[in-house]
Design a protein around this motif. Structure first.
Motif, short mmCIF file in Angstrom:
data_model
loop_
_atom_site.label_atom_id
_atom_site.label_comp_id
_atom_site.label_asym_id
_atom_site.label_seq_id
_atom_site.Cartn_x
_atom_site.Cartn_y
_atom_site.Cartn_z
N THR A 36 74.01 14.50 -27.33
CA THR A 36 74.14 13.17 -27.92
C THR A 36 73.13 12.98 -29.04
N ALA A 37 71.91 13.45 -28.82
CA ALA A 37 70.86 13.35 -29.85
C ALA A 37 71.23 14.16 -31.09
N ARG A 42 73.07 14.37 -36.70
CA ARG A 42 74.02 14.88 -37.70
C ARG A 42 74.74 13.74 -38.40
N ALA A 43 75.15 12.73 -37.67
CA ALA A 43 75.84 11.59 -38.25
C ALA A 43 74.91 10.83 -39.19
N LYS A 44 73.65 10.74 -38.82
CA LYS A 44 72.65 10.03 -39.62
C LYS A 44 72.41 10.76 -40.94
N LYS A 45 72.45 12.10 -40.92
CA LYS A 45 72.20 12.88 -42.13
C LYS A 45 73.39 12.84 -43.08
N ALA A 47 75.46 10.29 -43.82
CA ALA A 47 75.62 9.04 -44.56
C ALA A 47 74.90 9.03 -45.91
N PRO A 48 73.62 9.41 -46.00
CA PRO A 48 72.93 9.34 -47.29
C PRO A 48 73.46 10.32 -48.34
N VAL A 49 74.12 11.39 -47.92
CA VAL A 49 74.61 12.39 -48.87
C VAL A 49 75.54 11.75 -49.89
N LYS A 50 76.44 10.88 -49.44
CA LYS A 50 77.37 10.22 -50.35
C LYS A 50 76.63 9.41 -51.40
N LYS A 51 75.55 8.75 -50.99
CA LYS A 51 74.76 7.95 -51.91
C LYS A 51 74.11 8.85 -52.97
N LYS A 52 73.60 10.00 -52.55
CA LYS A 52 72.95 10.91 -53.48
C LYS A 52 73.97 11.44 -54.49
N VAL A 53 75.15 11.81 -54.02
CA VAL A 53 76.19 12.32 -54.91
C VAL A 53 76.58 11.23 -55.90
N SER A 54 76.72 10.01 -55.43
CA SER A 54 77.07 8.90 -56.31
C SER A 54 75.98 8.68 -57.37
N ALA A 55 74.74 8.79 -56.97
CA ALA A 55 73.63 8.61 -57.90
C ALA A 55 73.63 9.70 -58.96
#
Length: 65
Positions: A36-37, A42-45, A47-55
């Motif tokens: 579960t951890a 993995r789910a937490k990591k 999410a930010p990738v999309k923001k970085k790609v958009s930036a």
């Protein structure tokens, strides 16, 4: 008996489980906890990738590339 503890080093959160010699461990429960951890991290990591790609895309668009 085991203890859960956590902390932060240089802004990075961590968690630990301390076992004492002779502790009885519920292997199935421990396995589920670890899986579960891992799933959570993995789910937490992801999410930010999309923001970085958009930036990066926005930066290239602004430069006319």
């Amino acid at each position: 008996m085991f203890k859960m503890r956590g902390g932060s080093i240089n802004g990075v959160m961590w968690r630990a489980i301390d076992f004492v010699e002779g502790d009885k461990v519920d292997a199935a429960a421990l396995k589920k906890l670890v899986r579960t951890a891992i799933e959570f991290n993995r789910a937490k990591k992801k999410a930010p990738v999309k923001k970085k790609v958009s930036a990066i895309k926005a930066s290239k668009d602004a430069q006319g590339k």
